[in-house]
Design a protein around this motif. Structure first.
Motif, mmCIF file in Angstrom:
data_model
loop_
_atom_site.group_PDB
_atom_site.id
_atom_site.type_symbol
_atom_site.label_atom_id
_atom_site.label_comp_id
_atom_site.label_asym_id
_atom_site.label_seq_id
_atom_site.Cartn_x
_atom_site.Cartn_y
_atom_site.Cartn_z
ATOM 1 N N PRO A 61 -7.493 -5.131 5.662
ATOM 2 C CA PRO A 61 -7.083 -4.101 4.330
ATOM 3 C C PRO A 61 -6.757 -2.820 5.396
ATOM 4 N N ASP A 62 -7.934 -2.755 6.128
ATOM 5 C CA ASP A 62 -7.316 -1.034 7.089
ATOM 6 C C ASP A 62 -6.606 -0.864 7.797
ATOM 7 N N ALA A 63 -5.760 -1.650 8.820
ATOM 8 C CA ALA A 63 -5.094 -1.656 9.608
ATOM 9 C C ALA A 63 -3.673 -0.566 9.026
ATOM 10 N N THR A 64 -3.243 -0.794 10.294
ATOM 11 C CA THR A 64 -2.335 0.161 10.512
ATOM 12 C C THR A 64 -1.009 -1.055 11.505
ATOM 13 N N GLN A 68 5.131 1.362 9.121
ATOM 14 C CA GLN A 68 4.115 1.200 8.249
ATOM 15 C C GLN A 68 3.691 0.085 8.238
ATOM 16 N N CYS A 75 -4.695 -9.308 10.031
ATOM 17 C CA CYS A 75 -4.640 -7.678 10.059
ATOM 18 C C CYS A 75 -5.913 -7.304 9.057
ATOM 19 N N GLU A 110 -20.394 -3.954 12.757
ATOM 20 C CA GLU A 110 -20.571 -2.198 13.558
ATOM 21 C C GLU A 110 -20.532 -2.634 14.872
ATOM 22 N N ARG A 130 -15.033 -10.500 8.321
ATOM 23 C CA ARG A 130 -13.883 -9.142 7.899
ATOM 24 C C ARG A 130 -12.512 -9.386 7.224
ATOM 25 N N ARG A 160 0.837 -1.166 -0.087
ATOM 26 C CA ARG A 160 0.125 -0.027 0.398
ATOM 27 C C ARG A 160 0.683 1.091 -0.324
ATOM 28 N N HIS A 161 1.869 1.026 0.506
ATOM 29 C CA HIS A 161 2.785 2.035 -0.316
ATOM 30 C C HIS A 161 3.677 2.272 -0.228
#
Length: 401
Positions: free
Chosen positions: A289-292, A258, A287, A337, A395, A207-208
């Protein structure tokens, strides 16, 4: 100040005669050269046998002297030999400073011998040598510069090959290869203990920019990291210090890497890095997909069990959330949620309501609807476990979406 008189054909003839006379003294010059080098540093005498050193020095000095009086358009054999010498010295591990010193020392020795050959006699020949001084020292400088450039290029190539060999050893360990002696060779090359506590970290780099995944080198708290880039992730081998555990690894990574990422359990040596890498990858799979965050496998075991069995995970989602999955996407998202936040708030409807910006009764109503749709009760431990695991599977795998 008058202009310097250019060298004439007669000058070249006198220089050639001086060089020819010097070549007759070459054996004694080589002996003196090697004596001076050994006196300057004992390293010179430790690399090669004396006979081999003598032959190399004799060849270099003879070619250098012959070059001084060679026609101007002749090939620079002295530079060719200097290039070969630079490569050899790099391969032999002689420091560059000693290589350059050898050329300078030989240059002084040859020049002094040339001057001694005409001192007190033949003023014309002495004047010629003085006019040739710039040429002589330019030749020595060019030889030293050529040898230096070849040395550095060879040194860089040797370092690259060594790095590639060490990387190949580390990759083999991370792949779990059990070749005899592999761990011992890697330990020696990487300067790591063969036995001792290790962990593996796997960071998702898709992602980066992978170069920014984690700063290098990373040392601290008695830990040492060795990083390897792969196509879609970055793998770090962590050598733990005495008394260190995964808490220190997690603290050091927190805020400095990251995510998302996974940390394996501790293993007992380099030979177990393959298993540690697989477990770290499993931790990473827990984790979303949006985990950091960079997470530890030992703290995500239930979720790891779910993601390690995709077929059973799909069946669990279907069995537990069957009717829930038939709702409109918006309604389904609100209910799931609410369940997720309620679980993270340790079953407190009041705290969950604060995070969801709604009334606590709204939380109760949504949870009761979930119980009706799933035919399970959040008050029964077994049902609660099933719903928690089904939520993780939904999830992380996207099943039922």
């Amino acid at each position: 100040m008058g202009r310097r008189r250019p060298r004439t054909g007669h000058d070249w003839k006198l220089l050639a005669e001086s060089c020819a006379a010097l070549l007759e003294r070459l054996p004694e010059l080589v002996d003196e050269h090697l004596r001076q080098l050994t006196e300057y540093s004992p390293v010179y005498g430790q690399v090669l046998p004396y006979d081999e050193q003598w032959r190399e020095a004799e060849t270099a000095m003879r070619i250098g002297i012959e070059t001084l009086s060679a026609p101007r358009d002749s090939p620079r054999r002295d530079l060719e030999y200097a290039e070969d010498a630079g490569r050899r010295r790099a391969q032999q591990g002689i420091p560059l400073e000693l290589l350059v010193h050898a050329y300078r020392s030989a240059g002084y020795l040859v020049w002094d011998a040339l001057m001694e050959g005409v001192a007190g006699r033949e003023p014309e020949r002495l004047a010629m040598l003085m006019r040739s001084a710039t040429m002589v020292w330019s030749a020595v400088d060019a030889q030293a510069a050529t040898a230096t450039e070849a040395y550095r290029a060879t040194e860089m190539e040797l370092r690259r090959r060594t790095d590639e060999q060490l990387q190949a050893l580390l990759d083999a360990l991370l792949e779990g290869q059990q070749t005899p002696g592999l761990a011992a060779r890697a330990a020696a090359g990487l300067d790591l203990p063969e036995r001792g506590p290790y962990a593996v970290v796997v960071l998702r780099a898709e992602r980066h920019d992978a170069r920014d995944a984690c700063p290098r080198p990373m040392l601290g708290a008695g830990l040492r990291f060795i990083w390897r880039m792969r196509a879609d992730c970055e793998v770090g081998v962590v050598a733990l210090g005495p008394g260190q555990g995964l808490d220190g690894v997690a603290r050091l990574l927190d805020g400095r890497c990251q995510g998302p990422g996974g940390i394996s359990p501790v293993v007992a040596g380099l030979a177990e890095l393959g298993r540690a890498r697989r477990l770290a990858e499993l931790a990473l799979r827990t984790c979303p997909p949006d985990a950091t965050d960079v997470v530890r496998l030992d703290q995500r075991m239930p979720t790891a069990l779910v993601v390690s069995q995709p077929e059973l995970a799909a069946r669990l989602v279907s069995d537990v959330f069957g009717e829930l999955l038939e709702l409109e996407p918006g309604d389904r998202a609100v209910l799931l949620e609410t369940l997720d936040v309620w679980l993270s708030c340790e079953g407190s409807a009041g705290r969950a309501a604060g995070r969801l910006y709604c009334h606590r009764n709204t939380v109760f109503n949504r949870l009761r609807r979930l119980e009706q749709l799933t035919s399970r009760s959040l008050a029964r431990p077994r049902d609660l476990i099933e719903m928690t695991l089904a939520l993780d599977a939904y999830r992380l795998s996207g099943v039922g979406r």
